[in-house]
Design an enzyme around this catalytic site. Sequence first.
Site, mmCIF file in Angstrom:
data_model
loop_
_atom_site.group_PDB
_atom_site.id
_atom_site.type_symbol
_atom_site.label_atom_id
_atom_site.label_comp_id
_atom_site.label_asym_id
_atom_site.label_seq_id
_atom_site.Cartn_x
_atom_site.Cartn_y
_atom_site.Cartn_z
ATOM 1 N N ASN A 196 -1.862 1.975 5.455
ATOM 2 C CA ASN A 196 -0.990 0.896 5.301
ATOM 3 C C ASN A 196 -0.510 -0.072 6.439
ATOM 4 O O ASN A 196 0.394 0.604 7.471
ATOM 5 C CB ASN A 196 0.273 1.693 4.829
ATOM 6 C CG ASN A 196 1.518 0.146 4.197
ATOM 7 O OD1 ASN A 196 1.331 -0.390 4.238
ATOM 8 N ND2 ASN A 196 2.840 1.383 4.709
ATOM 9 N N GLY A 197 -0.676 -1.051 6.219
ATOM 10 C CA GLY A 197 -0.249 -2.176 7.619
ATOM 11 C C GLY A 197 -1.087 -2.719 8.233
ATOM 12 O O GLY A 197 -2.546 -2.913 7.020
ATOM 13 N N ARG A 232 3.534 -0.083 -4.890
ATOM 14 C CA ARG A 232 3.589 -0.922 -3.908
ATOM 15 C C ARG A 232 2.315 -2.081 -3.191
ATOM 16 O O ARG A 232 1.924 -2.366 -1.999
ATOM 17 C CB ARG A 232 3.811 0.068 -2.744
ATOM 18 C CG ARG A 232 4.689 1.071 -2.319
ATOM 19 C CD ARG A 232 5.047 1.909 -1.247
ATOM 20 N NE ARG A 232 4.156 1.976 -0.197
ATOM 21 C CZ ARG A 232 5.593 1.340 0.418
ATOM 22 N NH1 ARG A 232 6.730 1.440 0.061
ATOM 23 N NH2 ARG A 232 5.171 1.329 1.574
ATOM 24 N N TRP A 286 -3.064 -3.302 -1.412
ATOM 25 C CA TRP A 286 -2.160 -4.155 -1.794
ATOM 26 C C TRP A 286 -2.889 -5.324 -0.687
ATOM 27 O O TRP A 286 -3.205 -4.840 0.461
ATOM 28 C CB TRP A 286 -1.164 -4.477 -1.575
ATOM 29 C CG TRP A 286 -0.702 -5.778 -1.972
ATOM 30 C CD1 TRP A 286 0.025 -6.513 -3.080
ATOM 31 C CD2 TRP A 286 -0.764 -6.756 -1.370
ATOM 32 N NE1 TRP A 286 0.218 -7.657 -2.902
ATOM 33 C CE2 TRP A 286 -0.098 -8.270 -1.386
ATOM 34 C CE3 TRP A 286 -0.464 -6.858 0.414
ATOM 35 C CZ2 TRP A 286 0.164 -9.475 -1.253
ATOM 36 C CZ3 TRP A 286 -0.348 -8.278 1.121
ATOM 37 C CH2 TRP A 286 -0.331 -9.376 0.346
ATOM 38 N N LYS A 292 5.452 -4.163 -3.984
ATOM 39 C CA LYS A 292 6.912 -4.244 -3.264
ATOM 40 C C LYS A 292 7.439 -4.517 -2.406
ATOM 41 O O LYS A 292 9.142 -5.139 -2.397
ATOM 42 C CB LYS A 292 7.693 -2.419 -4.405
ATOM 43 C CG LYS A 292 9.215 -2.534 -4.628
ATOM 44 C CD LYS A 292 9.598 -3.800 -5.682
ATOM 45 C CE LYS A 292 11.037 -3.350 -5.846
ATOM 46 N NZ LYS A 292 11.821 -4.665 -5.831
ATOM 47 N N CYS A 344 0.393 -1.273 -0.077
ATOM 48 C CA CYS A 344 0.220 0.001 0.081
ATOM 49 C C CYS A 344 0.878 1.672 -0.337
ATOM 50 O O CYS A 344 1.481 1.576 0.884
ATOM 51 C CB CYS A 344 -1.131 0.007 1.237
ATOM 52 S SG CYS A 344 -2.063 -0.939 1.123
ATOM 53 N N LYS A 402 12.559 -14.920 -10.340
ATOM 54 C CA LYS A 402 11.808 -14.100 -11.757
ATOM 55 C C LYS A 402 11.619 -14.411 -12.636
ATOM 56 O O LYS A 402 10.207 -13.852 -13.137
ATOM 57 C CB LYS A 402 13.686 -13.688 -12.375
ATOM 58 C CG LYS A 402 14.392 -12.498 -11.829
ATOM 59 C CD LYS A 402 14.057 -11.375 -11.584
ATOM 60 C CE LYS A 402 13.474 -11.714 -9.904
ATOM 61 N NZ LYS A 402 14.216 -11.551 -8.873
ATOM 62 N N GLU A 428 6.902 -15.348 -11.247
ATOM 63 C CA GLU A 428 6.527 -13.573 -10.410
ATOM 64 C C GLU A 428 6.002 -13.062 -11.719
ATOM 65 O O GLU A 428 5.140 -12.251 -11.753
ATOM 66 C CB GLU A 428 7.875 -13.261 -9.679
ATOM 67 C CG GLU A 428 9.292 -12.610 -9.811
ATOM 68 C CD GLU A 428 9.605 -11.597 -8.755
ATOM 69 O OE1 GLU A 428 8.763 -11.241 -7.713
ATOM 70 O OE2 GLU A 428 10.316 -11.394 -8.697
ATOM 71 N N HIS A 465 17.080 -36.939 -7.751
ATOM 72 C CA HIS A 465 16.372 -37.283 -6.307
ATOM 73 C C HIS A 465 14.797 -36.918 -6.580
ATOM 74 O O HIS A 465 14.531 -37.140 -5.449
ATOM 75 C CB HIS A 465 16.970 -36.784 -5.048
ATOM 76 C CG HIS A 465 18.198 -36.944 -4.785
ATOM 77 N ND1 HIS A 465 19.054 -38.205 -4.317
ATOM 78 C CD2 HIS A 465 19.717 -36.559 -4.967
ATOM 79 C CE1 HIS A 465 20.495 -38.425 -4.635
ATOM 80 N NE2 HIS A 465 20.968 -37.294 -4.971
ATOM 81 N N GLU A 497 17.191 -17.560 -8.254
ATOM 82 C CA GLU A 497 16.563 -16.519 -8.563
ATOM 83 C C GLU A 497 16.121 -16.446 -9.947
ATOM 84 O O GLU A 497 14.895 -16.082 -9.917
ATOM 85 C CB GLU A 497 17.809 -15.611 -8.084
ATOM 86 C CG GLU A 497 17.150 -14.368 -8.863
ATOM 87 C CD GLU A 497 16.682 -13.315 -8.393
ATOM 88 O OE1 GLU A 497 15.974 -14.005 -6.867
ATOM 89 O OE2 GLU A 497 16.934 -12.885 -8.151
HETATM 90 C C1 F6R Z 1 10.831 -10.800 -6.044
HETATM 91 C C2 F6R Z 1 10.992 -9.672 -4.873
HETATM 92 C C3 F6R Z 1 10.837 -10.694 -3.113
HETATM 93 C C4 F6R Z 1 12.161 -9.796 -2.654
HETATM 94 C C5 F6R Z 1 11.511 -9.841 -1.448
HETATM 95 C C6 F6R Z 1 12.373 -9.288 -0.210
HETATM 96 O O1 F6R Z 1 11.490 -10.143 -7.147
HETATM 97 O O2 F6R Z 1 11.223 -9.085 -5.401
HETATM 98 O O3 F6R Z 1 10.872 -11.928 -3.345
HETATM 99 O O4 F6R Z 1 13.367 -9.667 -2.470
HETATM 100 O O5 F6R Z 1 10.016 -9.794 -0.906
HETATM 101 O O6 F6R Z 1 12.420 -7.709 -0.088
HETATM 102 P P1 F6R Z 1 13.612 -7.068 0.585
HETATM 103 O O7 F6R Z 1 14.955 -6.768 -0.153
HETATM 104 O O8 F6R Z 1 12.611 -5.436 0.134
HETATM 105 O O9 F6R Z 1 13.211 -6.892 2.086
#
Ligand code: F6R
Length: 613
Positions: free
Chosen positions: A99-100, A27, A73, A608, A2, A490, A493, A509, A486
């Site tokens: 927000n929260g 956000r 969000w 984010k 949010c 990517k 998501e 395995h 990773e």
């Molecule tokens: C993946 C992504 C999330 C963040 C995770 C931690 O692309 O962006 O998996 O890495 O939410 O976020 P931070 O690094 O801001 O604590």
Amino acid sequence: MCGIVAYTGMREAYPIIIKGLERLEYRGYDSAGIALQNGDLHVYKKKGKVADLKESLKNVNLEGNVGIGHTRWATHGEPNDRNAHPHYSANQNLVIIHNGIIENYSAIKQDLESKGYAFTSDTDSEVLVTFIEDIQKNTQTPLEEAVRLALQRVVGAYAIVVMSRDTPHMLVAARKGSPLVIGVGKNKDEYFLASDATPIVEYTNEVIYLDDLEIAIIKNNQLVIQHLDSTIKTPYIQTLTLALEAIEKGGFEHFMLKEIYEQPKSVADALRGRISSLEGRLHLGGMLEYINRLVTADRIMILGCGTSWHAGLVGEYLFEELARVPVEVEYASEFRYRNPIIRENDVVICISQSGETADTLAAIELAKQKGAVIFGICNVVGSSIARATHAGAYIHAGPEIGVASTKAFTGQLAILTMTALLVAYRKGTINESDYRRILAELETIPQKIEQCLKLNAETEKIASVFKNAHNFLYLGRGYNFPVALEGALKLKEISYIHAEGYPAAEMKHGPIALIDEEMPVVFIATKDSSYEKIISNIQEVKARKGRVIAIVTEGDTEIKKMADFTIEIPHTIEPLSPMLAVIPLQLLSYHIAIMRGCDVDRPRNLAKSVTVE
Ligand code: F6R
């Protein structure tokens, strides 16, 4: 999660708020809304993105100098118009953006319902604003006092801004656990409030980061900051270093692509002034005070979530190999709910791009209670995690706005490499020539990332072959196992294709059962200590008709013969290879997502920074 924005001053509030919401949309983008004071208090809100709200307001009178806005969000209640913020209190005299999460909202709600209050949404935020209304009614106190009393009884995390119909030139804001920044106008006669500085930077570079349990009261454009216990605080005004260009797309179609392309610079910025191979210098100013704790640590625990956790896994290989110290890497979200054992000589490193991830923050608090020294690796300057840790280093990647993390990952790896090297050097677990060799190679990484970016067109072609796949497997060994994780994250998501990352040797395995002619398998198969082993793994996949895309070292001929597609990246030493190998994987997922028509900067269900549990 949010985004919140608010304005009070002499300008028109709507254009500032709507632009701010567009900047904060990373956000959350389930719904958006604004409330304006223009003779009366008006609320406009809508399910969907900020653009949908803007479109719906085309013919509405949006004048007014005071207002609040929110991009959501969803946590409590499905994304719809009803659950969108701002929320009115029961008598529609107050409005709130929040927000929260208010954890004890249902007890408060029951209590309010028993007094005859009814609710129109499913949100905890509506409960909070009605709770404030009830307190105001019962105690006949001014708004700021009612907010203070309500927050004293609230359990959970919040950044809120409240407005009242009765006091149209007033905003009351507060935070606990969720970020809130106040921009101070040049003549101290206008104020901008937001979840981060991006909506503010265009108007002022003077900001105050509200601390947990602080309330900001802005009345007739005068600001007072109080603690929740009502003591007055002296505002600490800081100067923003954020540049406006850093939060715009700069000619790229998406923030994600821009941020992928920024990596030669962002990694150079992470290294800048910190290393010199010629002088054998490695300087991490923010770590110095506590560096001996790292050097003498019996064990290092690295905590983070998502991509930051993947960076932590690379950190494990780095610290164990270079500095010969045992490392445990854990999801912050698991660590915080265990009763972890932290001994006197243990050190905790927390990694977070946003510096606001609720699980990581809670893990820090827990580790602190147990007496640990905590180092932070963050991107957002002044963020909650940066402030909660004893020491640390910023990655200096600049704002990362695309929801999928890219440049933060390589920046985190740069800091982890420098830290491990520094500890190794001080401990004497690395000799002078290896130390200088790694430093020298580290200095070449930005330019080698630049070379990796030249693989964009090639990666796009491979993306077009596999864009309709239903599953992907990513395999790597050693330092490149976290890169496999990773790469898979990517892809899933932003393209919504199911993908799994595994250590290549684990394939036999279980996951090998999945392999058939429909299954693309991405191998990170650079020329390193496990090269021969990974060749065997590629053969195992080929023998079962799997389709192999291999990330290989420039000039590789052997894997070229067996893989369906190869992507050649420049040679580097093994500990640094994740910083290069991840680049084509970021590009591959970007192109596949674009070809599937996905909104890469705003993937569904995501936001984010995850400031909720
Ligand atoms: C993946 C992504 C999330 C963040 C995770 C931690 O692309 O962006 O998996 O890495 O939410 O976020 P931070 O690094 O801001 O604590």
